[in-house]
Design a protein around this motif. Structure first.
Motif, PDB file in Angstrom:
ATOM      1  N   SER A 388       0.999  -1.058   0.322  1.00  0.00           N
ATOM      2  CA  SER A 388       0.323  -0.124   0.027  1.00  0.00           C
ATOM      3  C   SER A 388       0.324   1.547  -0.287  1.00  0.00           C
ATOM      4  N   PHE A 389       0.178   2.164  -0.307  1.00  0.00           N
ATOM      5  CA  PHE A 389       1.050   3.912  -0.406  1.00  0.00           C
ATOM      6  C   PHE A 389       1.623   3.331   1.448  1.00  0.00           C
ATOM      7  N   TYR A 390       1.523   2.984   2.148  1.00  0.00           N
ATOM      8  CA  TYR A 390       1.975   3.509   3.647  1.00  0.00           C
ATOM      9  C   TYR A 390       3.157   3.229   3.584  1.00  0.00           C
ATOM     10  N   GLU A 391       3.361   1.863   2.376  1.00  0.00           N
ATOM     11  CA  GLU A 391       4.901   1.802   2.992  1.00  0.00           C
ATOM     12  C   GLU A 391       5.344   3.203   1.932  1.00  0.00           C
ATOM     13  N   LEU A 392       5.324   4.081   1.549  1.00  0.00           N
ATOM     14  CA  LEU A 392       6.362   4.975   1.194  1.00  0.00           C
ATOM     15  C   LEU A 392       7.219   5.304   2.559  1.00  0.00           C
ATOM     16  N   PRO A 393       6.554   5.834   3.512  1.00  0.00           N
ATOM     17  CA  PRO A 393       7.056   6.793   4.830  1.00  0.00           C
ATOM     18  C   PRO A 393       6.931   5.204   5.394  1.00  0.00           C
ATOM     19  N   TYR A 394       6.681   3.996   5.402  1.00  0.00           N
ATOM     20  CA  TYR A 394       7.246   3.261   6.424  1.00  0.00           C
ATOM     21  C   TYR A 394       8.455   2.529   6.113  1.00  0.00           C
ATOM     22  N   SER A 395       8.479   2.384   5.240  1.00  0.00           N
ATOM     23  CA  SER A 395       9.857   2.061   4.381  1.00  0.00           C
ATOM     24  C   SER A 395      10.906   2.833   4.301  1.00  0.00           C
TER      25      SER A 395
END
Ligand code: NIG
Ligand code: FE
Length: 412
Positions: A388-395
């Protein structure tokens, strides 16, 4: 030339009608379409929607974005990408206990960069700066504002602005130039501020206007740099040449500079690590947008802009990199977005809004950039396959960008 993106796992930041910016609660909403297509003609977005509505056409180029996110390229509204050399020694001095202020008082800081800039040829500055510009494009930046401010002499400031103009001509991304002659007082004017402001207004500005070298005017409104009154003089002078203000303010101290910026209808007020309730009050009902620079807070260990408080007050907030040799030697907007989430408690939706449409507003280009809207520039990031796009800031330290499209052309 038709380029068709198909099977996009999620197309982010879609706006049916062009909006200028998003404020307050609306920042939490990032409209998207799952399983989407996007059609580009030359450099412009001409259609998008769910895959079932994908037109049956023979595109010149088809990109299958299965599993991947597509979003507008970052709009970085505050950088100092053009500079000479760097300031690694000051970085180590800070590790060993000196503060940014102490280093500046010893002749380091902005004056250190100004000395290097004045000693370096225009050609050499261009070559050093273009490497940084190419790096940020690979990192997904599709529009960037670049400031002068390391010249602090008529020749030095003109040299920087000419380099910015040359970069704008040589690279496909949109570049806005800001004149920041009022970045620091050169040593010779330490005791005579009025004389340096006269140089800015009577010598630098007319030449810059004549050569059409700047779109905006900036000043470092801060204790020990330019006072509120001095900043007002600069803003007024800029207005006479049609240069809208974008001001460095409230980085270390709150001195009522924001009220002066709003009074002069500044496009943006940038930094705001230290913000009072009065500052927030004056920003309400103004057209001036606040720009937070979390990489600077991270790098020199100062407070982060109080995003939650500002968004709760209904304000719009933009995010930018502040790429510069002293306080943020990185123009990576992916890091900016992640740091805004991790340290400023912005949600991924808010941070992406802040780094796209609001960033575009903060550099005066939201009619053409910052969202997936028919008629806007096809400046896009295609990610690697993501959950999901949450992975952009997460990783936060991974490079999740697979391709960057600028003006409809694949760059990376
Ligand atoms: O945005 N604060 C003023 N200007 C820059 C830093 C300048 C420098 O240290 O070279 C900034 O942080
Ligand atoms: Fe800056």
């Amino acid at each position: 030339m038709l380029t068709l993106l198909i099977n996009i796992k999620e197309l982010l930041q879609i706006r049916e009608t062009s909006i200028e910016k998003v404020s307050g609660e609306a920042m939490a909403v990032l409209p998207s379409i799952k399983n989407a297509f996007l059609l580009i003609e030359n450099d412009t977005i001409i259609d998008f929607g769910p895959m079932e509505n994908c037109p049956k056409i023979n595109a010149d180029k088809t990109i299958d974005a299965s599993g991947k996110m597509v979003l507008p390229a970052w709009c970085d509204s505050h950088t100092h990408i053009v500079y000479a050399g760097n300031r690694e020694q000051e970085f180590v001095d800070r590790i060993n206990g000196l503060t940014y202020e102490e280093i500046a008082n010893r002749g380091g800081g902005i004056l250190n960069s100004a000395k290097k800039l004045n000693e370096t040829s225009e050609e050499e500055i261009y070559h050093q700066s273009k490497k940084r510009l190419e790096e940020v494009i690979r990192q997904g930046t599709g529009a960037v504002e670049i400031k002068s401010g390391y010249g602090l002499t008529v020749d030095g400031e003109l040299k920087m602005l000419r380099v910015i103009k040359r970069l704008a001509a040589d690279y496909p991304i949109t570049i806005k130039a800001t004149f920041l002659g009022a970045h620091a007082y050169p040593l010779a004017y330490k005791e005579n501020h009025a004389a340096y402001i006269d140089v800015i207004i009577n010598e630098m500005l007319p030449k810059i206007a004549e050569e059409h070298l700047a779109d905006y005017i900036d000043a470092f409104c801060e204790t020990g740099y330019f006072s509120v009154e001095e900043t007002e003089r600069i803003m007024k002078a800029g207005q006479q040449y049609g240069l809208h203000a974008k001001i460095h303010v409230n980085q270390f101290t709150a001195i009522n500079g924001i009220a002066a910026c709003v009074k002069h209808n500044a496009l943006s007020v940038d930094h705001l690590e230290i913000v009072t309730d009065e500052d927030i009050e004056v920003l309400k009902n103004s057209e001036t947008i606040a720009v937070a620079l979390p990489s600077c807070s991270y790098f020199i260990s100062i407070p982060y802009t109080p995003a939650r408080k500002m968004i709760a007050a209904g304000l719009p907030l933009a995010l930018a990199s502040d790429f510069n040799p002293g306080t943020s030697p990185s123009g990576n907007m992916n890091f900016v977005v992640a740091t805004a989430c991790i340290k400023m408690k912005m949600t991924p939706e808010e941070a992406i809004n802040a780094a796209t449409i609001n960033g575009a507003y903060a550099m005066g280009i939201s009619k053409t950039h910052g969202s997936i809207t028919i008629g806007k520039k096809a400046n896009l990031i295609i990610t690697k396959p993501l959950n999901s796009f949450y992975e952009l800031p997460y990783s936060f330290a991974s490079n999740l960008i697979e391709q960057v499209i600028i003006n409809g052309k694949v760059i990376v």
